[in-house]
Design a protein around this motif. Structure first.
Motif, mmCIF file in Angstrom:
data_model
loop_
_atom_site.group_PDB
_atom_site.id
_atom_site.type_symbol
_atom_site.label_atom_id
_atom_site.label_comp_id
_atom_site.label_asym_id
_atom_site.label_seq_id
_atom_site.Cartn_x
_atom_site.Cartn_y
_atom_site.Cartn_z
ATOM 1 N N SER A 1 -3.291 5.684 0.166
ATOM 2 C CA SER A 1 -1.965 5.085 0.704
ATOM 3 C C SER A 1 -0.788 6.525 0.714
ATOM 4 O O SER A 1 -0.964 7.274 -0.377
ATOM 5 C CB SER A 1 -1.242 4.045 0.059
ATOM 6 O OG SER A 1 -0.059 3.721 0.253
ATOM 7 N N ASP A 2 -0.154 6.359 1.718
ATOM 8 C CA ASP A 2 0.840 7.743 1.923
ATOM 9 C C ASP A 2 2.176 7.224 0.944
ATOM 10 O O ASP A 2 2.908 8.371 0.423
ATOM 11 C CB ASP A 2 1.215 7.863 3.319
ATOM 12 C CG ASP A 2 0.209 8.322 4.027
ATOM 13 O OD1 ASP A 2 -0.508 9.259 3.636
ATOM 14 O OD2 ASP A 2 0.178 7.970 5.283
ATOM 15 N N SER B 1 -0.123 4.574 -4.088
ATOM 16 C CA SER B 1 -1.291 5.642 -4.119
ATOM 17 C C SER B 1 -2.128 5.682 -5.300
ATOM 18 O O SER B 1 -2.846 6.699 -5.425
ATOM 19 C CB SER B 1 -0.743 6.895 -3.709
ATOM 20 O OG SER B 1 -0.004 7.438 -4.749
ATOM 21 N N GLU C 1 4.234 1.921 5.863
ATOM 22 C CA GLU C 1 3.153 1.587 6.167
ATOM 23 C C GLU C 1 3.041 0.303 7.215
ATOM 24 O O GLU C 1 3.093 -0.921 6.861
ATOM 25 C CB GLU C 1 2.107 0.968 5.155
ATOM 26 C CG GLU C 1 1.993 2.163 4.163
ATOM 27 C CD GLU C 1 1.094 1.885 2.844
ATOM 28 O OE1 GLU C 1 1.060 0.600 2.566
ATOM 29 O OE2 GLU C 1 0.246 2.640 2.570
ATOM 30 N N TRP D 1 1.680 -0.939 9.593
ATOM 31 C CA TRP D 1 0.491 -1.494 10.097
ATOM 32 C C TRP D 1 0.106 -2.708 8.937
ATOM 33 O O TRP D 1 -0.695 -3.539 9.073
ATOM 34 C CB TRP D 1 -0.666 -0.679 10.286
ATOM 35 C CG TRP D 1 -1.096 0.058 9.056
ATOM 36 C CD1 TRP D 1 -1.994 -0.154 8.046
ATOM 37 C CD2 TRP D 1 -0.596 1.186 8.673
ATOM 38 N NE1 TRP D 1 -2.051 0.672 7.024
ATOM 39 C CE2 TRP D 1 -1.270 1.739 7.388
ATOM 40 C CE3 TRP D 1 0.405 2.159 9.088
ATOM 41 C CZ2 TRP D 1 -0.957 2.774 6.867
ATOM 42 C CZ3 TRP D 1 0.614 3.419 8.576
ATOM 43 C CH2 TRP D 1 -0.159 3.583 7.455
ATOM 44 N N LYS D 2 0.794 -2.665 7.739
ATOM 45 C CA LYS D 2 0.728 -3.512 6.834
ATOM 46 C C LYS D 2 1.870 -4.492 6.508
ATOM 47 O O LYS D 2 1.882 -5.590 6.147
ATOM 48 C CB LYS D 2 0.319 -2.892 5.244
ATOM 49 C CG LYS D 2 -0.867 -2.295 5.360
ATOM 50 C CD LYS D 2 -1.191 -1.571 4.004
ATOM 51 C CE LYS D 2 -2.507 -0.812 3.943
ATOM 52 N NZ LYS D 2 -2.655 -0.167 2.319
ATOM 53 N N GLU E 1 8.344 -2.337 7.396
ATOM 54 C CA GLU E 1 8.514 -0.964 7.386
ATOM 55 C C GLU E 1 8.209 -0.258 8.649
ATOM 56 O O GLU E 1 7.759 0.952 8.700
ATOM 57 C CB GLU E 1 7.358 -0.402 6.292
ATOM 58 C CG GLU E 1 7.693 -1.057 4.815
ATOM 59 C CD GLU E 1 6.634 -0.609 3.847
ATOM 60 O OE1 GLU E 1 5.794 0.160 4.127
ATOM 61 O OE2 GLU E 1 6.614 -1.196 2.518
#
Length: 498
Positions: free
Chosen positions: A377-378, A383, A449, A451-452, A456
């Motif tokens: 995770s960025d 992370s 993120e 895509w999650k 965001e």
């Protein structure tokens, strides 16, 4: 100070009947009114029956008249006691000393072991949740003595009684666990609550009712020690030694521990097992039992290592008038084969940190000893994850993106002075202390993120590594890209310390 948990099962006989593994046949529905009876007298009623007005002591004929279609089953005290015994064995996970409190309860002496479960409140919450998942209605309390814990669980709201609290005075005299004839006579004398009874002259009461009344009052007050008889895990490897003369010193205990450990490790080796948990019980000459517990992060049968961990906990043992027997029990064991060790000086061997981890866990608790593992995770706070201390490392963090040793959760708001859009702060204020930035590196832009999490989609953080005049290094970020308010509100936060 001693701390004891009392668990009360108000509907144990009826709860047991809907467990097919207990009755050996079709289970009774918990949603239908159900009572157990003996000699045509109701002994126990489930929650549904109690809501309809049925109570223990009522005649079965009267109960059936009040609730047509009532299910009546024969009372089985032996079956109830067998279930309590199994539950007491299951409660050994919380403490080496767990005992039955017949006919409808358990005792767990958790002295010195609550920190391993996150404290008394979390221990009770976990205990009740586990019993509920098994379909058992229960209420629990923890107090300084078994008598107070028993009373609070049955006549109070349960929960944690602070050490040293005197809560018995407001309870009815039934909380003292006196015989029925004694209770009836005390009520004829006008005693309804424990408080006035304990304040009355003791000698006339003892002459009339015998020593049992004085003993119960002293146990409730903590003046008289009340022992519990702990259960022993079935099919466990164990060793026991009795002594002609009582033992009183830590040196003597350590010598016996070495003997017991050697015997137990021999049995473990024959069975190709390694110990994961050990309980050592000290049986004193006054009939009381004290215990210490150790656990290991992986299967072990190294006698020196196990003996050292038990020796470190001897300071918790009060020998009192003397210890007449010591009983070592392997509460948990897992398969453990033989491992080839290094055969020459040329072979590389990695350091074994398992003994150190075991000693830290037994001193600090399992929740306080762990390893940090990377997560893909960025977002910095997502992370990392916590894994058991001996878990093999998998993955790694990017070497070209240094991260602080300590992350603040959540990030703390700071007041910063910076030139937008891409310049680091010239100075910032954190916890009312102003820090002037001497060196800075950045920005490192981290997007949300999307895509999650839909919210965001456009969020952005710009991170900077900064160093103040005194040489302290911080990891700060601005929420937003410095131009578009849709990416963030442009506030500054401190996220970590290098």
């Amino acid at each position: 100070m001693r701390r004891v948990v009392s668990v009360w099962f108000p509907t144990l006989p009826t709860d047991r009947l809907w467990r097919p593994e207990e009755v050996g046949g079709p289970r009774q529905s918990p949603d239908l009114p159900l009572v157990t009876a003996t000699s045509r007298i109701v002994v126990s009623a489930n929650e549904t029956a109690a809501d309809l007005g049925l109570r223990p002591g009522m005649k079965v004929a009267q109960a059936q008249a009040l609730v047509p279609g009532l299910q009546v089953c024969d009372a089985d005290p032996a079956g109830d006691a067998a279930l309590l015994h199994r539950l007491a064995q299951a409660c050994l996970r919380y403490s080496p000393l767990a005992a039955m409190d017949l006919p409808d309860g358990l005792w767990i002496d958790v002295t010195g072991s609550t920190h391993l479960h996150g404290g008394e409140t979390r221990l009770l919450r976990d205990l009740i949740a586990r019993l509920k998942r098994q379909g058992l209605t229960a209420r629990a309390a923890v107090a300084d003595t078994p008598a107070v814990a028993h009373a609070v669980a049955r006549f109070g709201a349960g929960g944690v009684v602070p050490p040293g609290s005197n809560v018995m005075g407001g309870f009815p005299i039934e909380a003292l666990r006196l015989p029925n004839d004694v209770l009836a006579n005390l009520r004829l004398m006008g005693f309804e609550r424990v408080g006035p009874l304990s304040a009355a002259a003791r000698a006339p009461l003892v002459r009339r009712f015998g020593p049992v009344l004085a003993a119960r009052l002293d146990q409730a007050a903590g003046v008289l020690f009340e022992p519990i008889v702990p259960v022993t895990p079935e099919a466990s490897i164990q060793a026991r030694r009795t002594f002609v003369e009582p033992l009183l010193t830590a040196e003597a205990f350590s010598t016996v521990i070495a003997t017991l450990i050697a015997e137990v490790c021999g049995e473990l080796e024959k069975a190709s097992l390694g110990a994961r948990g050990l309980d050592l019980r000290f049986e004193r000459v006054d009939g009381t039992v004290q215990a210490i517990r150790i656990g290991t992060a992986r299967p072990v049968r190294d006698a020196l290592h196990l003996g050292r961990m038990l020796d470190e906990r001897l300071e918790r043992v009060d020998p009192g008038p003397g210890v007449e027997a010591m009983h070592l029990i392997v509460t948990r064991a897992d398969p453990l084969g033989f491992v080839q060790t290094a055969s020459s000086l040329l072979e590389n061997t990695s350091a074994d940190i398992a003994p150190l981890v075991d000693r830290l866990i037994n001193r600090l608790g399992e929740a306080a000893v762990y390893r940090i593992a990377p997560v893909e995770s960025d977002v910095p706070e997502r992370s990392v994850r916590i894994v058991p201390a001996l878990t093999r490392p998998t993955g790694s963090w990017p070497a070209d993106l240094p991260r602080p040793v300590r992350l603040l959760n959540p990030p703390q708001s700071i007041e910063a002075m910076a030139l937008l859009p891409d310049h680091p702060p010239v100075a910032f204020t954190w916890r009312r202390v102003r820090h002037r930035v001497r060196h800075a590196d950045g920005p490192e832009r981290i997007a949300g993120e999307w895509w999650k999490r839909d919210r965001e989609w456009s969020s952005v953080r710009d991170y900077f590594r900064v160093e103040d005049d005194s040489g302290r290094r911080f990891w700060v970020f601005r929420r937003g890209n410095g131009n578009d308010l849709e990416t963030g509100d442009m506030r500054w936060f401190l996220h970590g310390l290098f």
